[in-house]
Design an enzyme around this catalytic site. Structure first.
Site, short mmCIF file in Angstrom:
data_model
loop_
_atom_site.label_atom_id
_atom_site.label_comp_id
_atom_site.label_asym_id
_atom_site.label_seq_id
_atom_site.Cartn_x
_atom_site.Cartn_y
_atom_site.Cartn_z
N HIS A 187 2.04 3.06 -9.16
CA HIS A 187 1.98 1.68 -9.34
C HIS A 187 3.05 1.10 -10.14
CE1 HIS A 187 -1.86 2.14 -7.36
NE2 HIS A 187 -2.33 2.89 -8.49
N TRP B 92 -11.90 -1.96 -7.55
CA TRP B 92 -12.97 -1.75 -8.85
C TRP B 92 -13.47 -0.36 -8.62
CZ3 TRP B 92 -11.78 -4.39 -12.89
CH2 TRP B 92 -11.48 -5.85 -12.71
N SER C 6 -10.98 -6.74 -4.26
CA SER C 6 -12.41 -6.93 -4.90
C SER C 6 -13.03 -5.44 -4.94
CB SER C 6 -13.35 -7.77 -4.04
OG SER C 6 -12.64 -8.82 -3.21
N GLU C 7 -12.50 -4.63 -3.96
CA GLU C 7 -13.03 -3.32 -3.63
C GLU C 7 -12.22 -2.27 -4.59
OE1 GLU C 7 -12.07 -5.22 -1.15
OE2 GLU C 7 -14.27 -5.98 -0.71
N SER D 226 -7.93 -4.58 5.39
CA SER D 226 -8.77 -4.45 3.91
C SER D 226 -9.13 -5.67 3.41
CB SER D 226 -7.68 -3.40 3.26
OG SER D 226 -7.34 -2.13 3.78
N ASP E 1 0.62 -1.16 0.09
CA ASP E 1 0.19 0.05 0.14
C ASP E 1 0.87 1.25 0.09
OD1 ASP E 1 -2.49 1.39 0.04
OD2 ASP E 1 -2.65 1.34 2.21
N GLY E 2 0.14 2.53 -0.47
CA GLY E 2 1.10 3.62 -0.55
C GLY E 2 1.36 4.13 -1.99
N ARG F 271 -12.17 2.35 -7.74
CA ARG F 271 -11.53 3.51 -8.31
C ARG F 271 -11.78 4.11 -9.76
NH1 ARG F 271 -5.45 2.57 -5.50
NH2 ARG F 271 -6.24 1.88 -3.46
N GLU G 278 1.50 -13.14 12.55
CA GLU G 278 1.91 -11.85 13.00
C GLU G 278 1.86 -10.49 12.42
OE1 GLU G 278 3.22 -11.89 16.10
OE2 GLU G 278 2.78 -13.97 16.58
N ARG H 126 -4.80 -1.96 8.95
CA ARG H 126 -6.05 -2.35 8.68
C ARG H 126 -5.75 -3.62 7.87
NH1 ARG H 126 -7.79 2.75 6.82
NH2 ARG H 126 -7.18 2.85 4.62
N LEU I 87 10.45 -20.95 -4.47
CA LEU I 87 9.40 -20.02 -3.71
C LEU I 87 8.11 -20.04 -4.68
CD1 LEU I 87 8.87 -17.45 -1.82
CD2 LEU I 87 9.26 -16.03 -3.90
C1 IPE Z 1 -5.56 -2.88 -0.25
O1 IPE Z 1 -5.38 -1.34 -0.44
C2 IPE Z 1 -5.33 -3.54 -1.49
C3 IPE Z 1 -4.00 -3.59 -2.12
C4 IPE Z 1 -3.03 -3.29 -1.58
C5 IPE Z 1 -3.91 -4.12 -3.26
P1 IPE Z 1 -5.95 -0.28 -0.50
O2 IPE Z 1 -5.44 1.09 -0.53
O3 IPE Z 1 -7.18 -0.55 -1.55
O4 IPE Z 1 -7.10 -0.36 0.93
P2 IPE Z 1 -7.83 0.68 1.73
O5 IPE Z 1 -9.06 1.30 0.64
O6 IPE Z 1 -7.00 1.90 2.11
O7 IPE Z 1 -8.37 -0.09 2.93
C1 IPE Z 2 -1.81 0.05 -3.17
O1 IPE Z 2 -1.33 1.59 -3.49
C2 IPE Z 2 -1.99 -0.46 -4.78
C3 IPE Z 2 -3.46 -0.87 -4.85
C4 IPE Z 2 -4.29 -0.88 -4.11
C5 IPE Z 2 -3.63 -1.32 -6.36
P1 IPE Z 2 -2.42 2.45 -3.43
O2 IPE Z 2 -2.91 2.88 -4.74
O3 IPE Z 2 -3.80 2.05 -2.42
O4 IPE Z 2 -1.80 3.71 -2.77
P2 IPE Z 2 -2.47 4.73 -1.61
O5 IPE Z 2 -2.95 4.10 -0.42
O6 IPE Z 2 -3.59 5.40 -2.29
O7 IPE Z 2 -1.30 5.86 -1.51
MG MG Z 3 -4.13 2.44 -0.56
#
Ligand code: IPE
Ligand code: IPE
Ligand code: MG
Length: 247
Positions: A34, A66, A63-64, A193, A17-18, A68, A204, A191, A128
């Site tokens: 990305h 989509w 799943s969520e 998610s 994430d991020g 975006r 852990e 979280r 792996l």
């Molecule tokens: C979780 O990240 C899904 C992936 C990293 C693929 P999100 O960025 O979608 O999660 P939320 O919406 O902040 O909980």
């Molecule tokens: C995780 O990074 C990648 C995916 C969910 C596909 P984000 O796109 O959620 O990046 P932030 O959380 O918005 O920074």
């Molecule tokens: Mg995110």
């Protein structure tokens, strides 16, 4: 027994994430994040092989996700298709077998074909198992397992009384693999998610404030070392564990 610092998790699961925030901080479009994140994927895959991790499960698209903006979803799918094609050689060079988990039928046709090709091209590798979760949700996984078991009952192959935790776990997406030992989430949020809900019962948890494109071999090593210092009790007392495993 190995000293704590030598304990390596057999299965690591990561919420990458991020990406979006990393890019926005640099005044770039979210999609640049990305793209930059692919390098971190390579790093954790190669480090996992080097350290002796057996299974690595990465959350790439939930799943969520989509929900975006369609333009971002499109870039993610495109990136996925290209990465599968571009990385197969590297995966083979490191002995990495690829498996995609999640509901495939909703993914673009070209991506489904790319997945099948990459899985077939790497199926003999044993260093792996790299599992990429795409269009995956923990609740989806539990529901699809329930549905599979229900049809086995309906066709007379399974008795309802035979459904126990072990049988249920087998019907989940990677019922042939152990549950994750270590869960890592980058990006600062704490979280799940809707990631591996059933399989994370005793995992852990480790949270990093680094954004995914910043997560490098050093950061991964720190997470693994942190795991090595934990005592996993699975309901027992600390004393029971030290009697069983004298240090
Ligand atoms: C979780 O990240 C899904 C992936 C990293 C693929 P999100 O960025 O979608 O999660 P939320 O919406 O902040 O909980
Ligand atoms: C995780 O990074 C990648 C995916 C969910 C596909 P984000 O796109 O959620 O990046 P932030 O959380 O918005 O920074
Ligand atoms: Mg995110």
């Amino acid at each position: 027994m190995k000293s704590d610092s030598q304990r390596v998790p057999q299965h690591v699961a990561i919420i990458m994430d991020g990406n979006g925030r990393w890019a926005q901080r640099r005044n770039e479009p979210r999609t640049a994040g990305h793209r930059a994140g692919v390098k971190s994927v390579r790093t954790v895959v190669e480090e996992s092989v080097r350290l002796g991790v057996r299974v690595l499960t990465l959350f790439a698209f939930s799943s969520e996700n989509w929900r975006r903006p369609p333009s971002e979803v499109r870039v993610l799918m495109e990136l996925f298709i290209n990465a599968l094609r571009a990385e197969v050689g590297r995966l083979n060079a490191h002995g990495v077998r690829l498996r995609i988990i999640g509901e495939r039928s909703d993914l673009p046709e070209r991506l489904q074909q790319g997945i099948a090709a990459a899985e077939a091209a790497t199926e003999r590798n044993t260093n792996l198992l790299l599992q990429i979760a795409a269009n995956y949700g923990g609740r989806w996984d539990i529901v699809q397992a329930a549905r599979r078991l229900a049809s086995a009952v309906q066709s007379g192959q399974l008795l309802p009384e035979a459904i126990d935790e072990a049988r249920f776990a087998q019907a989940l997406s990677f019922g042939d693999q152990p549950d994750p030992d270590l869960f890592i989430r980058t990006g600062g949020e704490q979280r799940l998610s809707n990631f591996l809900l059933w399989q994370s019962a005793y995992t852990e948890l480790y949270f990093s404030d680094l954004m995914w494109p910043e997560f490098d071999a050093k950061a991964y090593g720190e997470a693994i070392a942190d795991y090595g210092r934990r005592q996993r009790r699975f309901g027992l007392t600390g004393d029971q564990l030290s009697q069983r495993d004298p240090a």
